[in-house]
Design an enzyme around this catalytic site. Structure first.
Site: not given
Ligand code: AMP
Length: 115
Positions: A31-32, A88, A94-96, A101-103
């Site tokens: 993640d950036i 999310n 909180g999905q942006s 995608h799985l964190h």
């Protein structure tokens, strides 16, 4: 591939990412804006905007994302200590980025409930 989808571009190699592992079906990259010492995203190459759009045909693929998360956690050395997987769905959660995608988060203590 969906037009103007950042994660489709990462999956296609058109946008660079710090990739840690990949398969024909998914790609995992750092993640950036990490929220923990280890913060990796596992995304399907297939464009699915949110979990709400996933159907029974995606069940096995979604399961393999979780298994990929497990393997990545082991490689990152956080499996025994503990880690969290988060998906999310929609802005209220909180999905942006609208490509599922799985964190995979670890390397620090995690609070509960999440914010
Ligand atoms: P979410 O808020 O659940 O949609 O998660 C999106 C995640 O994507 C956030 O944690 C961002 O920091 C991360 N992100 C956004 N752009 C990039 C990028 N170019 N490379 C890696 N991670 C990114």
């Amino acid at each position: 591939m969906a037009d103007d989808c950042l994660f489709c571009k990462i999956a296609a190699g058109d946008v660079s990412a710090d990739t840690v592992r990949e398969s024909e079906e998914w790609i995992a990259f750092r993640d950036i804006n990490p929220q923990a010492p280890t913060h990796i995203l596992v995304i399907p190459r297939q464009h699915i905007a949110t979990l709400n759009e996933a159907g029974p045909g995606e069940a096995e693929m979604l399961g393999r994302l979780l298994l990929a998360a497990k393997e990545i956690a082991a490689e990152e050395g956080i499996a025994e200590e503990g880690y969290r997987t988060v998906l999310n769905c929609n802005p209220g959660a909180g999905q942006s980025v609208f490509h599922i995608h799985l964190h995979v988060l670890g390397g620090r203590a995690m609070g509960w409930p999440p914010g």
